[in-house]
Motif scaffolding. Structure first.
Motif, PDB file in Angstrom:
ATOM      1  N   ASP A   1       4.448  -6.128  -2.261  1.00 38.01           N
ATOM      2  CA  ASP A   1       4.489  -6.519  -0.842  1.00 38.01           C
ATOM      3  C   ASP A   1       3.101  -6.447  -0.205  1.00 38.01           C
ATOM      4  O   ASP A   1       2.651  -7.396   0.443  1.00 38.01           O
TER       5      ASP A   1
ATOM      6  N   ARG B   1      13.938   2.548 -14.861  1.00 34.38           N
ATOM      7  CA  ARG B   1      13.267   1.953 -13.697  1.00 34.38           C
ATOM      8  C   ARG B   1      12.138   0.987 -14.090  1.00 34.38           C
ATOM      9  O   ARG B   1      11.993  -0.073 -13.510  1.00 34.38           O
TER      10      ARG B   1
ATOM     11  N   GLU C   1      15.346  -2.629   1.075  1.00 35.66           N
ATOM     12  CA  GLU C   1      16.013  -1.560   0.318  1.00 35.66           C
ATOM     13  C   GLU C   1      17.480  -1.649   0.724  1.00 35.66           C
ATOM     14  O   GLU C   1      17.860  -1.230   1.819  1.00 35.66           O
TER      15      GLU C   1
ATOM     16  N   ASN D   1       6.077  -1.884  -9.475  1.00 35.37           N
ATOM     17  CA  ASN D   1       5.725  -1.857  -8.047  1.00 35.37           C
ATOM     18  C   ASN D   1       4.598  -0.864  -7.736  1.00 35.37           C
ATOM     19  O   ASN D   1       4.391  -0.490  -6.588  1.00 35.37           O
ATOM     20  N   ARG D   2       3.871  -0.487  -8.784  1.00 33.51           N
ATOM     21  CA  ARG D   2       2.615   0.269  -8.631  1.00 33.51           C
ATOM     22  C   ARG D   2       1.488  -0.454  -9.368  1.00 33.51           C
ATOM     23  O   ARG D   2       0.408   0.072  -9.517  1.00 33.51           O
TER      24      ARG D   2
ATOM     25  N   TYR E   1       7.516   6.143   2.229  1.00 34.06           N
ATOM     26  CA  TYR E   1       6.461   7.054   1.726  1.00 34.06           C
ATOM     27  C   TYR E   1       5.227   6.223   1.395  1.00 34.06           C
ATOM     28  O   TYR E   1       5.336   5.039   1.114  1.00 34.06           O
TER      29      TYR E   1
HETATM   30  O1  0X9 Z   1       8.874   2.926  -4.358  1.00 30.84           O
HETATM   31  C1  0X9 Z   1       9.138   1.713  -4.388  1.00 30.84           C
HETATM   32  O2  0X9 Z   1       8.595   0.927  -5.152  1.00 30.84           O
HETATM   33  C2  0X9 Z   1      10.194   1.165  -3.415  1.00 30.84           C
HETATM   34  N1  0X9 Z   1      11.332   2.062  -3.348  1.00 30.84           N
HETATM   35  S1  0X9 Z   1      12.320   2.165  -4.659  1.00 30.84           S
HETATM   36  O3  0X9 Z   1      13.273   3.248  -4.410  1.00 30.84           O
HETATM   37  N2  0X9 Z   1      13.177   0.818  -4.775  1.00 30.84           N
HETATM   38  O4  0X9 Z   1      11.533   2.353  -5.843  1.00 30.84           O
HETATM   39  C3  0X9 Z   1       9.572   1.012  -2.040  1.00 30.84           C
HETATM   40  C4  0X9 Z   1       8.447   0.022  -2.018  1.00 30.84           C
HETATM   41  C5  0X9 Z   1       7.747  -0.071  -0.681  1.00 30.84           C
HETATM   42  N3  0X9 Z   1       6.510  -0.808  -0.784  1.00 30.84           N
HETATM   43  C6  0X9 Z   1       5.411  -0.292  -1.393  1.00 30.84           C
HETATM   44  N4  0X9 Z   1       5.338   0.949  -1.798  1.00 30.84           N
HETATM   45  N5  0X9 Z   1       4.365  -1.096  -1.515  1.00 30.84           N
END
Ligand code: 0X9
Ligand code: ZN
Ligand code: ZN
Length: 305
Positions: A252, A123, A267, A140-141, A245
């Protein structure tokens, strides 16, 4: 060989960027926004009729998370669909005449390559972490949006490791620098993930509603209705924290707080039957239905800049 109804490895995608740009020089230009940790160039395609004057733009990235292979497949599909329907599809023609799309087909290239070569379920990025044998950060964190406060971990071995600092990952910094530099023209930020069939918008780092909540919700409902109209695929639309969640540090939420009013996370398919291992037979229907949602959002952005 490259194909739109198969999954392509990074070498194949990289060659495809050059060849589709060369074959459509009137509509596509390319640039490199920086290199990944392992030194791979991050190619960005700009798609739109060259007019000579500044146009509003939509930024779209794919491949944040390595194992979400349908995502880069969609970015490739989008570029091909744009150039092949320009001049015949009136909506696409209007869009490309009046705006530009910045498309980053794979953001986390090192992770994507690793998901092909070593671990299909990878990932994160592939940068080492000092003091740990665990590799990678969840990109994405890693952005400046409530960084590491919720739904993220400070443990380098976690799948949601937020990184050693905001934009610690060179890929995050390259993307953020490009959007900051083009802030005046970027009207929308679209980031494509899988899976769960959702269209999410800010916020995910808080349950507070975004200032533009009602417009973001109504546009997301229009977009998902368009998507569903093709094959009946059901999508849920809503703010990230309440819909999927709470999770901080996402691109974003960061883009939205920077001032990009239309910020959405897709998604894509499915709802978990195949999950990240979506069969190649679903690439075409997934991409065709998703095109309708993207075009709906883009037309709204064009008419309400
Ligand atoms: O958790 C995530 O980064 C995203 N889902 S995933 O299963 N593709 O990993 C959702 C991201 C939603 N946006 C934010 N958390 N900012
Ligand atoms: Zn993802
Ligand atoms: Zn098509």
């Amino acid at each position: 060989a490259h194909g739109y109804t198969k999954y392509n490895d990074w070498a194949t995608i990289s060659e495809w960027v050059s060849s589709i740009a060369a074959a459509n020089a009137d509509l596509i230009s390319t640039q490199v926004i920086g290199n990944t940790y392992e030194g791979r160039p991050m190619h960005l395609l700009t798609i739109g009729k060259k007019t000579g004057s500044a146009k509003p733009a939509i930024f779209m990235d794919c491949g944040f998370h390595a194992r979400e292979w349908i995502s880069p497949a969609f970015c490739q599909w989008f570029v091909n669909e744009a150039v092949t329907t320009y001049g015949t599809d009136s909506e696409m023609t209007t869009l490309l005449d009046s705006m530009d799309f910045f498309v980053l087909p794979v953001f986390n290239i090192d992770g994507y390559a690793y998901s092909w070569s070593n671990d299909r379920m990878w990932r994160k990025t592939r940068s080492p972490n000092s003091g740990s044998n665990c590799v990678g950060t969840d990109p994405n964190r890693n952005f400046d949006a409530g960084w590491c406060t919720v739904g993220a971990s400070s443990n380098p071995c976690s799948e949601t490791y937020c990184g050693s600092s905001i934009e610690s990952e060179i890929e995050s910094k390259n993307l953020a620098n490009f959007i900051r530099s083009n802030k005046a023209v970027v009207k929308a930020y679209l980031t494509v993930h899988s899976y769960s069939q959702m269209l999410l918008f800010p916020y995910s780092y808080t349950y507070d509603l975004a200032a533009d909540h009602s417009e973001l919700l109504s546009v997301s409902r229009g977009a998902t209705s368009a998507l569903t109209s093709l094959y009946g695929t059901r999508y849920t639309a809503g703010p990230g924290a309440a819909t999927i969640y709470p999770a901080a540090g996402g691109s974003d939420d960061w883009a939205y707080d920077l001032g990009v009013r239309y910020s959405y996370t897709f998604e894509l398919r499915d709802e978990g039957f195949y999950g990240f291992l979506l069969p190649e037979s679903q690439i075409q229907p997934t991409c065709e239905e998703t095109m309708l949602a993207i075009k709906y959002i883009a037309t709204h952005v064009l008419n309400n800049p």
